[in-house]
Scaffold this active site. Structure first.
Site, PDB file in Angstrom:
ATOM      1  N   GLU A  61       0.817  -1.215   0.000  1.00  0.00           N
ATOM      2  CA  GLU A  61       0.000   0.000   0.000  1.00  0.00           C
ATOM      3  C   GLU A  61       0.854   1.271   0.000  1.00  0.00           C
ATOM      4  O   GLU A  61       0.510   2.264  -0.650  1.00  0.00           O
ATOM      5  CB  GLU A  61      -0.932  -0.005   1.216  1.00  0.00           C
ATOM      6  CG  GLU A  61      -2.071  -1.008   1.137  1.00  0.00           C
ATOM      7  CD  GLU A  61      -1.669  -2.427   1.537  1.00  0.00           C
ATOM      8  OE1 GLU A  61      -2.494  -3.346   1.385  1.00  0.00           O
ATOM      9  OE2 GLU A  61      -0.511  -2.604   1.994  1.00  0.00           O
ATOM     10  N   PHE A  84      -9.004  -3.170   1.187  1.00  0.00           N
ATOM     11  CA  PHE A  84      -9.854  -2.823   2.324  1.00  0.00           C
ATOM     12  C   PHE A  84      -9.259  -1.547   2.912  1.00  0.00           C
ATOM     13  O   PHE A  84      -8.044  -1.439   3.069  1.00  0.00           O
ATOM     14  CB  PHE A  84      -9.902  -3.931   3.379  1.00  0.00           C
ATOM     15  CG  PHE A  84     -10.683  -5.134   2.941  1.00  0.00           C
ATOM     16  CD1 PHE A  84     -12.032  -5.264   3.235  1.00  0.00           C
ATOM     17  CD2 PHE A  84     -10.063  -6.141   2.217  1.00  0.00           C
ATOM     18  CE1 PHE A  84     -12.743  -6.379   2.817  1.00  0.00           C
ATOM     19  CE2 PHE A  84     -10.769  -7.256   1.792  1.00  0.00           C
ATOM     20  CZ  PHE A  84     -12.122  -7.372   2.093  1.00  0.00           C
ATOM     21  N   ASP A  86      -8.938  -0.434   5.725  1.00  0.00           N
ATOM     22  CA  ASP A  86      -8.161  -0.596   6.956  1.00  0.00           C
ATOM     23  C   ASP A  86      -6.660  -0.465   6.697  1.00  0.00           C
ATOM     24  O   ASP A  86      -5.917   0.057   7.534  1.00  0.00           O
ATOM     25  CB  ASP A  86      -8.446  -1.959   7.583  1.00  0.00           C
ATOM     26  CG  ASP A  86      -9.924  -2.278   7.686  1.00  0.00           C
ATOM     27  OD1 ASP A  86     -10.591  -2.312   6.626  1.00  0.00           O
ATOM     28  OD2 ASP A  86     -10.418  -2.508   8.794  1.00  0.00           O
ATOM     29  N   PHE A  87      -6.221  -0.932   5.522  1.00  0.00           N
ATOM     30  CA  PHE A  87      -4.786  -0.969   5.246  1.00  0.00           C
ATOM     31  C   PHE A  87      -4.243   0.371   4.766  1.00  0.00           C
ATOM     32  O   PHE A  87      -3.052   0.487   4.458  1.00  0.00           O
ATOM     33  CB  PHE A  87      -4.491  -2.087   4.244  1.00  0.00           C
ATOM     34  CG  PHE A  87      -4.944  -3.431   4.761  1.00  0.00           C
ATOM     35  CD1 PHE A  87      -4.378  -3.974   5.894  1.00  0.00           C
ATOM     36  CD2 PHE A  87      -5.967  -4.121   4.133  1.00  0.00           C
ATOM     37  CE1 PHE A  87      -4.815  -5.194   6.403  1.00  0.00           C
ATOM     38  CE2 PHE A  87      -6.412  -5.338   4.625  1.00  0.00           C
ATOM     39  CZ  PHE A  87      -5.832  -5.880   5.763  1.00  0.00           C
ATOM     40  N   HIS A 128     -10.830  -5.757   8.586  1.00  0.00           N
ATOM     41  CA  HIS A 128     -11.544  -5.483   7.341  1.00  0.00           C
ATOM     42  C   HIS A 128     -12.883  -4.780   7.593  1.00  0.00           C
ATOM     43  O   HIS A 128     -13.811  -4.919   6.800  1.00  0.00           O
ATOM     44  CB  HIS A 128     -11.798  -6.792   6.578  1.00  0.00           C
ATOM     45  CG  HIS A 128     -10.564  -7.542   6.203  1.00  0.00           C
ATOM     46  ND1 HIS A 128      -9.927  -8.408   7.059  1.00  0.00           N
ATOM     47  CD2 HIS A 128      -9.832  -7.542   5.069  1.00  0.00           C
ATOM     48  CE1 HIS A 128      -8.864  -8.925   6.469  1.00  0.00           C
ATOM     49  NE2 HIS A 128      -8.780  -8.409   5.263  1.00  0.00           N
TER      50      HIS A 128
END
Length: 326
Positions: A61, A84, A86-87, A128
């Site tokens: 990422e 997702f 979250d990352f 997630h």
């Protein structure tokens, strides 16, 4: 001609529109090409737009956002997909220390959109299911938008891509295939910073965004039907910048405010909104500003526990009744 489509289909149309209309746009992400994305959002995109504009990446990422920043500076308009949201935490340094500050430091725009599936409702556990807006809310130079309706997700994407600044575009994956709406034609771009009244009312103002909009609306309809309590529901749509004028107008109209969001209560965006209301609208208030949010716990894997951790219609309705009686 009007037709009924899902939130995901509307988002697909928005992405295809910007790719077809602007050759400087491209999408980067994990498994977005041959596989079509984790939610099949970009299924078929590789065949239509080619591998130069639908770019599969490794699971990195930080590299994705770094490459997008460079491409944006070179005149492109990259759209980065987090598989997702979250990352996005892996990209914190790139976004907050570099992308967000470039224009302030030396007049360099960074026209990138970082988008991805956000929030709970699908029982995907703590890695997630997060809402991440509060991680970035106090970073000048970043814009944050959270579309809640089928028509808005298309129009707000157009507005995000047109913006010369970095925009975090938080899609609610729980709405991808569950939310449907009749649409007609192509929506106009919706720039960050523009809220809208989703449901008019005159007794209580409910200020919310994202998937909570629909739970709030359902609770407001029940309160109207069973108790005669008229609730106005304001969909903020954008958290940075905030539409402060829209917030002031609804507070002045009702005098009682509920701020409701899916992120955790402590340090959530609701805290900033409540503080602004107290600072700017104190004389309009007839009761304390109340907040409803997720419990201060990681989102559980178990479906029953996740459901218990997030605001639901019953809890919102109880707060409406208590605030009305104040």
């Amino acid at each position: 001609m009007a037709e009924t489509i899902t939130y995901l289909e509307s988002l697909q149309r928005g992405l295809k529109q910007v790719l077809r209309e602007d050759p400087s746009t491209f999408i980067m992400g994990e498994d977005i090409g041959a596989y079509g994305g984790a939610f099949k959002l970009t299924d078929g995109f590789l065949d239509e737009f080619g591998e130069d504009r639908i770019i599969d990446s490794p699971i990195v990422e930080t590299g994705l956002v770094g490459a997008a920043i460079g491409a944006g500076m070179a005149g492109f308009k990259p759209i980065v997909e987090m598989q997702f949201i979250d990352f996005i935490s892996c990209t914190f340094n790139q976004l907050t220390n570099f992308a967000a500050t470039c224009h302030f430091r030396w007049g360099q725009n960074v026209p990138i959109v970082v988008r991805g599936p956000s929030g709970g409702g699908v029982h995907a556990g703590p890695f997630h299911s997060q809402m991440v807006e509060s991680f970035f809310l106090n970073t000048p130079g970043l814009k944050i938008v959270v579309p809640a309706t089928v028509s808005d997700v298309h129009g707000m994407l157009l507005g995000a891509v047109a913006d010369p600044n970095p925009v975090l575009f938080l899609e609610q994956k729980g709405l991808y295939r569950t939310l449907k709406e009749e649409v007609q034609g192509t929506p106009e771009p919706i720039a960050p910073g523009r809220a809208r009244i989703h449901r008019p009312g005159d007794r209580i103002s409910i200020i919310t965004w994202g998937a909570m909009l629909h739970r709030c609306t359902a609770a407001a309809e029940t309160a109207q039907r069973e108790d005669g309590i008229s609730c106005e529901v304001l969909d903020l749509r954008s958290l940075c910048p905030l539409d402060l004028e829209a917030i002031r107008e609804t507070v002045a109209k009702t005098g009682k405010v509920l701020v409701i969001h899916e992120d955790n209560l402590t340090g959530g965006a609701g805290s900033e909104i409540a503080a602004r209301i107290v600072e700017d609208c104190f004389e309009d208030l007839d009761a304390p500003v109340r907040r409803i949010a997720a419990l201060d716990v990681p989102i559980p894997y178990a479906g029953t526990l996740e459901d218990a951790s997030l605001p639901d219609e019953k809890r919102i309705l109880e707060e409406i009744r208590q605030l009305s009686a104040w």
